[in-house]
Design a protein around this motif. Sequence first.
Motif, mmCIF file in Angstrom:
data_model
loop_
_atom_site.group_PDB
_atom_site.id
_atom_site.type_symbol
_atom_site.label_atom_id
_atom_site.label_comp_id
_atom_site.label_asym_id
_atom_site.label_seq_id
_atom_site.Cartn_x
_atom_site.Cartn_y
_atom_site.Cartn_z
ATOM 1 N N LEU A 98 75.172 39.113 43.568
ATOM 2 C CA LEU A 98 73.821 39.649 43.677
ATOM 3 C C LEU A 98 73.756 41.030 43.046
ATOM 4 N N LEU A 99 72.768 41.267 42.225
ATOM 5 C CA LEU A 99 72.504 42.599 41.685
ATOM 6 C C LEU A 99 71.005 42.831 41.716
ATOM 7 N N ILE A 100 70.592 43.970 42.261
ATOM 8 C CA ILE A 100 69.182 44.304 42.392
ATOM 9 C C ILE A 100 68.942 45.610 41.638
ATOM 10 N N LEU A 101 68.019 45.559 40.676
ATOM 11 C CA LEU A 101 67.799 46.671 39.748
ATOM 12 C C LEU A 101 66.317 47.050 39.687
ATOM 13 N N PRO A 102 66.023 48.261 39.255
ATOM 14 C CA PRO A 102 64.622 48.604 38.986
ATOM 15 C C PRO A 102 64.044 47.670 37.932
ATOM 16 N N SER A 103 62.795 47.318 38.110
ATOM 17 C CA SER A 103 62.175 46.310 37.245
ATOM 18 C C SER A 103 62.180 46.720 35.778
ATOM 19 N N ARG A 104 62.152 48.011 35.480
ATOM 20 C CA ARG A 104 62.120 48.432 34.075
ATOM 21 C C ARG A 104 63.426 48.106 33.346
ATOM 22 N N LEU A 105 64.512 47.847 34.106
ATOM 23 C CA LEU A 105 65.800 47.507 33.500
ATOM 24 C C LEU A 105 66.076 46.000 33.510
ATOM 25 N N ALA A 106 65.149 45.227 34.056
ATOM 26 C CA ALA A 106 65.420 43.803 34.276
ATOM 27 C C ALA A 106 65.606 43.035 32.975
ATOM 28 N N ASN A 107 64.770 43.301 31.976
ATOM 29 C CA ASN A 107 64.900 42.566 30.711
ATOM 30 C C ASN A 107 66.226 42.871 30.017
ATOM 31 N N ASP A 108 66.631 44.141 30.059
ATOM 32 C CA ASP A 108 67.916 44.502 29.457
ATOM 33 C C ASP A 108 69.061 43.771 30.153
ATOM 34 N N PHE A 109 68.998 43.721 31.488
ATOM 35 C CA PHE A 109 70.106 43.089 32.196
ATOM 36 C C PHE A 109 70.113 41.579 31.967
ATOM 37 N N GLU A 110 68.932 40.975 31.898
ATOM 38 C CA GLU A 110 68.916 39.537 31.608
ATOM 39 C C GLU A 110 69.522 39.265 30.237
ATOM 40 N N ASP A 111 69.207 40.118 29.265
ATOM 41 C CA ASP A 111 69.804 39.982 27.939
ATOM 42 C C ASP A 111 71.320 40.160 28.015
ATOM 43 N N PHE A 112 71.773 41.093 28.829
ATOM 44 C CA PHE A 112 73.206 41.331 29.019
ATOM 45 C C PHE A 112 73.874 40.074 29.576
ATOM 46 N N CYS A 113 73.219 39.412 30.503
ATOM 47 C CA CYS A 113 73.747 38.160 31.058
ATOM 48 C C CYS A 113 73.870 37.087 29.977
ATOM 49 N N HIS A 114 72.839 36.931 29.170
ATOM 50 C CA HIS A 114 72.864 35.896 28.138
ATOM 51 C C HIS A 114 73.940 36.162 27.094
ATOM 52 N N ARG A 115 74.227 37.438 26.844
ATOM 53 C CA ARG A 115 75.256 37.774 25.847
ATOM 54 C C ARG A 115 76.668 37.617 26.400
ATOM 55 N N ASN A 116 76.785 37.579 27.719
ATOM 56 C CA ASN A 116 78.099 37.479 28.365
ATOM 57 C C ASN A 116 78.053 36.374 29.423
#
Length: 677
Positions: free
Chosen positions: A74-92
């Motif tokens: 589980l990771l909970i982040l500020p919404s403004r960082l959500a797209n970056d983190f989703e992209d990070f997941c897809h790349r890894n």
Amino acid sequence: MFLAVRAARRSAGRCRGFWRSSVREEASRFSVEMQQTLPLNRLTPAELRLLIRQKDSRIGTTSGLAYGFQQANLLILPSRLANDFEDFCHRNPAPLPLLYRSKPGETSCPPLAGGADVRTDVSQYCVYEEGRLVKTISSLQSYSPLSSSPDVMSEMVSFYLGCSFGFEGKLKEAGVPVRNVEQGRNVSMYRTSISCIPAGAFHCHLVVTMRPVPAALLDTAVEVTHLNPLAHGAPVHIGDAALLGIQDLSKPDYGDQVDLQPGDVPVFWACGVTSIEAVLCSKPPLAFSHSPGHMFLTDIPDSPDSTIAASDITNTPRLKPSPELMPLCFPISQNPLLYSLASKAAVERIRQLEMIIGEDPGQRGIRALFVQDELLRSCLALSHSSSVAITTGFPTHYMHSPPDETDGPPGAIAIATMLLSLGKDVTLLTDRRAVEMTGAMVDEAVRTGVLKAAIPVVTFEGSGPEAAQNFLCHHGDTSKPRFDHLVAIERSGRAEDGNYYNMRGINIKHLVDPIDDLFIAARTISGVSTTGIGDGGNELGMGKVKQQVKSLMPMGEVVACDVPADFAITAGVSNWGGYAVACGLYLLHTCPSHRRYLRKGLGQEAAPTSEQLQDWSSCLPSVEKEETFLSTLVRLGIRSGKTGNLGMEVDGLTFHPTHSSLISRLLEATLGSAQIS
């Protein structure tokens, strides 16, 4: 956005509603008496989540619980960082298999678990501020108060990521011991030296879990976990931890030390704690995560079907992983210990190549020296290499100048050009007497397009272990080898008496430099592997099958090479072994299972690009290229080995139809008949 929720949204709303209400009813019937009497490992995820919400002291780490179901990081982040983190997941994708991304402020996760609350259903949370762990707490409810205070959670997005605890049940069912559960410990987790692929604000090193697995059960462990990509899939490394930059297995960065038992091999899977590392490195102002080992328990089954269906309530058609892509595990090095993976499909094709080159039209009895999968293991080791030295040259025609034969150089150049196309450094190692001729050979091969690019031609004229070590390693430092693989193809090999013999038993030692010393020294240098390719048993590297050579080959007692290689590839003609190595490397680098293993599960690339495929296929041996290169050898005065003829033949076999036909068959086995021009 993610596989689990995409599948779930296709299910009927009425069915989903019925399932949710059933979960709620089940939870409401879950009495205090049952909580106190039933073993935790017999409870459903919904029952366990209720106990966690009630702060049941028996539940800490969730390893060994909820067998049959996926668990989630589980990771909970500020919404403004959500797209970056989703992209990070897809790349890894291996460390961060994304199960669900919530909407801002959403505390439930309907596709994963009915009636769940992300604020209360993990037994321990971590709180980070500016990338620093500031505290661990048992609930996040204080961050979404009912009072007029700011509701922090309303601006946060929750990411649920697959967890390796989700495959422990299947490992146990398959008979693979789960040592961390046996020892009552959290799994060991380590920060590696391998960088994830960055995305936006996020970057960090890969984190892995380690589970000891008995060597005899490695294939089983690989198969079970390959079938569960939502729980990180197959291992990303098997063997020596130092190859991942992990210096001490007894000191995990997260979790507990898990002890290996006799016969165990350390096996490493990508780990979702990589997301915590991303928080530490990227320093968001505020973030929450599970505490490592304290996972969120989902209602998603841990079967291969769950890669398509979000839960067992959907009637979505279920796709299973292709059996042809199932990885198989092979040891390729003992110093350091290293195993590699390749799919069943790739392994079968390479074994087909091995059978083709084992044919014996010259009737030399070479099948007696055959050892299955030497070609495969050599190709796997070469695939992991970065710098390769190739040596060839058999001066059997000691009465002629030059004394060399046409077997060896074509196979060496075929290996070299494929290695170059895969980004490896390649060096050609030859005798002092042959430097000028070998340089001319390389220049002409480049000019005619047989060789992809020019490669250095070097000699080794020293004597003894110290000279060999100084040649193989920078400043003689065994921790800094110049080459990580040595290949000898149709290279004169030293016999027991220290001499070098052709197949007629003639001593040709005066024409041979002591390159054998390099192969002997390599056995004591960690990280340097060796391959020998031969067709008679007197070639460098064939010492691995010395006893068979002595007892089964003509004049074997005299001519047998005494110097072994890690991998001894036997072929009807040694050039054929070189062609097969080039083809095997192509098959491995077009194999999804092997490519994933090389990349440690990082990167979105599922297949080679069209440009890569075109380059690699153009670097395969072909009838036209090999005929061109053989013509070059003839012009340089190099003769056929068996007959001494100065013509278009190798080992007494004419290029057409014998060699040309075999090359075509190797290409067909590699590419398929439709792709052979």
